[in-house]
Design a protein around this motif. Structure first.
Motif, PDB file in Angstrom:
ATOM      1  N   ASN A 704       0.807  -1.223   0.000  1.00 28.68           N
ATOM      2  CA  ASN A 704       0.000   0.000   0.000  1.00 28.68           C
ATOM      3  C   ASN A 704       0.840   1.273   0.000  1.00 28.68           C
ATOM      4  O   ASN A 704       2.055   1.249   0.170  1.00 28.68           O
ATOM      5  CB  ASN A 704      -1.066  -0.023   1.096  1.00 28.68           C
ATOM      6  N   GLU A 705       0.168   2.366  -0.215  1.00 24.79           N
ATOM      7  CA  GLU A 705       0.833   3.636  -0.451  1.00 24.79           C
ATOM      8  C   GLU A 705       1.619   4.119   0.768  1.00 24.79           C
ATOM      9  O   GLU A 705       2.746   4.574   0.655  1.00 24.79           O
ATOM     10  CB  GLU A 705      -0.232   4.667  -0.811  1.00 24.79           C
ATOM     11  N   ALA A 709       5.593   4.869   1.006  1.00 22.93           N
ATOM     12  CA  ALA A 709       6.128   6.152   1.454  1.00 22.93           C
ATOM     13  C   ALA A 709       7.166   5.925   2.552  1.00 22.93           C
ATOM     14  O   ALA A 709       8.245   6.527   2.553  1.00 22.93           O
ATOM     15  CB  ALA A 709       5.002   7.043   1.956  1.00 22.93           C
ATOM     16  N   LEU A 710       6.829   5.040   3.468  1.00 22.28           N
ATOM     17  CA  LEU A 710       7.732   4.739   4.578  1.00 22.28           C
ATOM     18  C   LEU A 710       9.030   4.107   4.065  1.00 22.28           C
ATOM     19  O   LEU A 710      10.130   4.452   4.492  1.00 22.28           O
ATOM     20  CB  LEU A 710       7.016   3.806   5.556  1.00 22.28           C
ATOM     21  N   ARG A 711       8.864   3.190   3.134  1.00 21.55           N
ATOM     22  CA  ARG A 711      10.037   2.503   2.590  1.00 21.55           C
ATOM     23  C   ARG A 711      10.962   3.498   1.890  1.00 21.55           C
ATOM     24  O   ARG A 711      12.189   3.410   1.998  1.00 21.55           O
ATOM     25  CB  ARG A 711       9.609   1.420   1.595  1.00 21.55           C
ATOM     26  N   ASP A 756      -2.564  -2.570   8.646  1.00 23.71           N
ATOM     27  CA  ASP A 756      -2.330  -3.214   7.370  1.00 23.71           C
ATOM     28  C   ASP A 756      -1.006  -3.988   7.388  1.00 23.71           C
ATOM     29  O   ASP A 756       0.005  -3.452   7.820  1.00 23.71           O
ATOM     30  CB  ASP A 756      -2.285  -2.115   6.303  1.00 23.71           C
ATOM     31  N   PRO A 757      -0.989  -5.223   6.941  1.00 18.79           N
ATOM     32  CA  PRO A 757       0.239  -6.042   7.013  1.00 18.79           C
ATOM     33  C   PRO A 757       1.401  -5.424   6.249  1.00 18.79           C
ATOM     34  O   PRO A 757       2.559  -5.534   6.673  1.00 18.79           O
ATOM     35  CB  PRO A 757      -0.162  -7.363   6.356  1.00 18.79           C
ATOM     36  N   SER A 758       1.094  -4.757   5.157  1.00 22.71           N
ATOM     37  CA  SER A 758       2.209  -4.180   4.398  1.00 22.71           C
ATOM     38  C   SER A 758       2.833  -3.016   5.163  1.00 22.71           C
ATOM     39  O   SER A 758       4.038  -2.826   5.144  1.00 22.71           O
ATOM     40  CB  SER A 758       1.731  -3.732   3.015  1.00 22.71           C
ATOM     41  N   LEU A 759       1.997  -2.281   5.868  1.00 23.83           N
ATOM     42  CA  LEU A 759       2.528  -1.177   6.655  1.00 23.83           C
ATOM     43  C   LEU A 759       3.371  -1.717   7.812  1.00 23.83           C
ATOM     44  O   LEU A 759       4.442  -1.176   8.139  1.00 23.83           O
ATOM     45  CB  LEU A 759       1.382  -0.311   7.186  1.00 23.83           C
ATOM     46  N   LYS A 760       2.885  -2.801   8.396  1.00 20.28           N
ATOM     47  CA  LYS A 760       3.642  -3.408   9.492  1.00 20.28           C
ATOM     48  C   LYS A 760       5.003  -3.905   8.994  1.00 20.28           C
ATOM     49  O   LYS A 760       6.031  -3.714   9.650  1.00 20.28           O
ATOM     50  CB  LYS A 760       2.847  -4.561  10.127  1.00 20.28           C
TER      51      LYS A 760
END
Length: 872
Positions: A704-705, A709-711, A756-760
RNA sequence: GCGGGCGUGGCGGAACCGGUAGACGCACGGCACUUAAAAUGCCGAGCCGCAAGGCGUGCGGGUUCGAGUCCCGCCGCCCGCACCA
């Protein structure tokens, strides 16, 4: 959830112990990875480390840890520059043996350095006063003696009457001893010298091969070596005026082109010609005496008036037998430089001009400045030393000075005077040989014997080491080795007869001139293990104070050349990269005439005015200037205190954060507290997020977006920090990490187990990257966080974060729009947009439309990725 | 005297090749949390101005569409060498 405050007092010693037990920082020469040798100037064991050490070693440690993470096989050793005067002073004052004093100090300081958490290979540690070390230094000395690089000569020395020792020229500052501050006297003694002048040319030329040295240091060395190319010119003395047996005078000049502007010759007071002329002239004798007296202190020289004494001797001009010039004895001519004799050309040398005006000598200009009228140009009170055209100079007329130099040189080289050429090209250096004799006990004994029948004899190699005696008496000043009842007595290795040991010990700069090589094989029987030395050297990054810009660095460069000549290593230069860090400075406080320590001061601020109170007495005290931390001004902060209250990581972080590393850094209480707050903040941010990101599904990372952004932030920061550390821009790296943590705090704020797992996953990755980025600077905190994130092992043994290049490029870029060079708006376009696309978009934008007001732009500048400028 | 470096908010400093001046930190102010304070979090802030806007990188000039950055001339501070022929 709540997170406990980070407690460095508990965490730091725990990890230090674990690293120790795991031999984490031990280096093997044949380990995999490209070699990288990082070295900080080793300390003198004065008793305790100071903040300057903390800064120096923190920098080196960041480089070492970073390079290790980048996969290099890193050598990062530490030792002790342990010989020298303070140990003897302590012995005299406190009746402690220098060895005991020194080794106790080393123990204290080693413990202090260990509390900093430095990634040093302690198994390579040595002190220069270890017999093992100076034994090998004696071997080097014998090698150098054999090669003619060490020799004895009688010389005028700088005698320090307080320390009762000889000082190198470089150790005399403003006519005073660098350590004692006593007025230095001039004495004649037979001394040991190293022939550094053999390498003058090479030491100078090779400076160009050191691009990773500060220009400033290279320039300082260049000036110190002081090369000048000139001509030796022999002047015939008019026979009827010359003293018996003296028919000529040799002069060194860099300006033979001005020979037709000469109006006098001058020799030094110590010149043989002066001595000869004085034999029959008591007034000259008196003048020479006067010169010698004022000659003792450099200070006196500065202010001394240029004075001369006109001898009856006349010299014949090399190009005109009828032209005779007076010969003076002058106080400003130095016997040590050139030939101790000069010719004076007043029109083009200020000093000569001053002299000529004083003694009414002719001033003939021979270099005509560009665009000057030869009939009108004359010299008044200022000499002209610029370019121009030679005139008034017979066969040189019309030439440039450089051409004139050549013409004169060629002609004099081919002119015969008493069977040899009258002129000879000569390169002169300011650099002198290095006097290494010291009349002290606490130094490396020079391994030489004086035999009645054989003279000066090197000690046999199998008799080394020549050990310092332990039973020593410091009751009287002077060299204790001289007074020792038995130590001096020895057998001559040549004839077996009675001999007397050399009692001089070596300048401690000798000890530090090769320690970096010894670290590569600290236990070798020979001074080096050439294989190890060649594998590790040169030092890739050397870090230390600017105060060693000349002496230590020049001596080390010489030593490498000498050691190469003796087969101990195969190396041209010892230090490939050099960095000189700034000092640690602190505000000063005084209570009347007494300096007050910062620990006894409370600062308050009211209406923008700072005022200080003394804690112990409550009295108002004055806030003084910001100065280098020094015991005398009491503006010191003890690293132990700082580490005890804030931890090593905070101290290291603060030392690296505020100022660029080559500039001075101001130590402030507020600054340390800021660093400590950051430690806590990072710990909190990471601690709060860690449970939610633990066990995140790494596969879901880019879904996710917000995660993307975090990455991006994480990967960009990692790339930026790497770049900053490569350039030793620690302050910039830290600013970047601050921004990263600020961003993380926002990105991870609402995170929960249900996120969200992707954010985690991205969060877990970002935090892992963060820990790796801080690891070089704050190794303990990093290791503790590493564990909190659920990782195994030591973060110090892990690699630098792998950077995903695709995350470094943007899809869109925001360009500033300028109207007539002033920023008036922004324009967001796809990163791949062409110049034409940007132009179109810019012209359509509101700001541009408004500025044009229906008209046409005069000019439109578009630099893709940079800027849009509309000229209306 | 010669050589080198540096002048950017209240402070330490960012700005890589001439392209959004003031990143980041310190100090400061406001708000939230708290009985209160500390700690913490959020927000603000170059200067002048209510604002629109103007002015801003030691000073004066120049080059350029555009200058903290390049050029010329000053001023100030710091460092090194210092009678080197």
């Amino acid at each position: 959830m709540t997170t406990e405050r980070y407690n460095p007092r508990a965490v730091e010693p725990r990890w230090q112990k674990a690293w120790d037990e795991a031999d984490l920082y031990k280096t093997e020469t044949d380990a995999p990875g490209e070699k990288y040798y990082v070295l900080e100037m080793f300390p003198y064991p004065s008793g305790r480390i100071h903040m300057g050490h903390v800064r120096n070693y923190a920098m080196g440690d960041v480089v070492a840890r970073y390079k290790r993470a980048k996969g290099f096989n890193v050598l990062h050793p530490m030792g002790w520059d342990a010989f020298g005067m303070p140990a003897e002073n302590a012995a005299m004052q406190n009746k402690v043996h220098p060895a005991k004093w020194t080794y106790e100090n080393i123990d204290t300081m080693r413990a202090q350095l260990k509390s900093m958490g430095l990634s040093l290979d302690w198994s390579r540690e040595f002190a220069t006063c270890d017999v093992d070390y100076y034994h090998r230094q004696q071997m080097l000395f014998l090698d150098m003696l054999e090669k003619g690089l060490a020799y004895r000569k009688k010389s005028k020395v700088n005698w320090d009457p307080v320390d009762m020792t000889v000082l190198a020229n470089e150790q005399v500052i403003d006519g005073k001893g660098w350590r004692s501050g006593a007025e230095v006297e001039s004495r004649e003694l037979v001394q040991w010298f190293f022939k550094i002048t053999d390498y003058a040319e090479d030491l100078l030329a090779a400076l160009d091969q050191l691009p990773n040295w500060p220009d400033k240091v290279r320039l300082m060395q260049k000036n110190w070596i002081g090369k000048s190319e000139g001509l030796m010119v022999r002047w015939q003395l008019a026979a009827e005026t010359a003293p018996a047996d003296m028919s000529e005078l040799t002069v060194f000049t860099t300006r033979p082109d001005t020979l037709f502007g000469a109006s006098f010759l001058a020799v030094a007071a110590d010149h043989p010609l002066a001595a000869k002329a004085a034999e029959s002239d008591p007034a000259l004798q008196a003048f020479i005496e006067e010169c010698r007296r004022t000659g003792t202190s450099a200070e006196a020289l500065e202010t001394a008036e240029k004075k001369g004494y006109r001898t009856p001797i006349m010299a014949v001009h090399p190009f005109d037998p009828d032209w005779k010039l007076p010969v003076y004895v002058a106080n400003f001519v130095l016997m040590e430089y050139g030939t101790g004799a000069i010719f004076g050309c007043p029109a083009h040398d200020q000093r000569d001009l001053d002299f000529a005006r004083k003694y009414d000598l002719p001033v003939t200009p021979v270099v005509l400045p560009p665009k000057e009228d030869p009939t009108a140009f004359s010299i008044y009170s200022e000499a002209y030393d610029g370019e121009g055209t030679l005139y008034n100079s017979r066969f040189l007329d019309g030439m440039a000075p450089a051409e004139g130099f050549e013409a004169v040189a060629k002609r004099l080289e081919h002119t015969d005077l008493a069977g040899s050429p009258q002129g000879e090209r000569k390169v002169n250096f300011r650099l002198r040989d290095w006097g290494v004799s010291r009349q002290r006990y606490w130094g490396c004994p020079i391994p030489v014997l004086h035999c009645e029948s054989c003279g000066v004899v090197p000690e046999a190699r199998e008799n080394l080491p020549v050990k310092l005696p332990d039973d020593i008496d410091f009751e009287k000043p002077g060299n204790p080795l001289d007074r020792h009842p038995t130590w001096r007595q020895a057998k001559c290795p040549k004839c077996g007869g009675e001999a007397r040991r050399e009692t001089d010990t070596m300048d401690t700069f000798v000890d530090s001139s090769w320690y970096f090589a010894r670290f590569t094989a600290p236990k070798a029987d020979e001074p080096t293990d050439p294989q190890a030395a060649n594998a590790w050297l040169p030092v890739d990054q050397y870090i230390g104070g600017i105060e060693h810009a000349i002496l230590h660095l020049l001596y080390s460069r010489f030593f490498v050349r000498a050691m190469k000549a003796c087969g101990h290593l195969d190396l041209d230069e010892p230090f490939k990269g050099l960095f000189t860090q700034g000092m640690v400075v602190h505000e000063t406080y005084r209570d009347g005439r007494e300096w007050v320590s910062p620990a006894d001061v409370a600062i308050t601020e009211a209406e923008g005015k700072r005022s200080a109170k003394r804690l112990s007495t409550g009295s108002e005290i004055a806030i003084g200037g910001i100065e280098k931390m020094s015991k005398s001004k009491k503006n010191v902060v003890d690293p132990d205190d700082i580490i005890a209250s804030y931890g090593a990581d905070t101290a290291r972080w603060f030392m690296l954060s505020d100022s660029p590393p080559d500039r001075d850094v101001i130590w402030t209480e507020a600054g340390v507290e800021g660093a400590f707050r950051f430690v806590q903040r990072l710990w909190r941010v990471l601690g709060e997020a860690a449970p939610h990101v633990a066990g995140a599904d790494a596969a879901a990372i880019s879904d996710n977006e917000a995660a993307m952004a975090l990455r991006k932030v994480a990967h960009r920061t990692a790339a930026g920090v790497a770049e900053d550390i490569e350039r030793l821009g620690f302050n910039k790296a830290i600013a970047r990490i601050h921004e990263f943590v600020n961003g993380l705090a926002t990105h991870l704020a609402g995170l929960s187990a249900d996120s969200d797992p992707s954010l985690k996953a991205a969060g877990h990755e970002a935090l892992t990257i963060l820990v790796k980025l801080i690891a070089p600077m704050m190794p303990h905190l990093a290791q503790e966080c590493w564990q909190v994130l659920g990782h195994d092992g030591f973060v110090a043994a892990k690699g630098w974060p792998a950077i995903d290049e695709s995350l470094l490029v943007d899809e869109e870029v925001t360009l500033p729009i300028q109207i007539n060079g002033k920023k008036r708006g922004d324009l967001t376009v796809p990163a791949a947009a062409s110049k034409a696309d940007i132009e179109k978009a810019a012209l359509e934008s509101d700001v541009v439309q408004r500025a044009l007001a229906g008209g046409e732009p005069k000019r439109l500048i578009v630099v893709p990725g940079r800027i849009v400028n509309v000229v209306v």
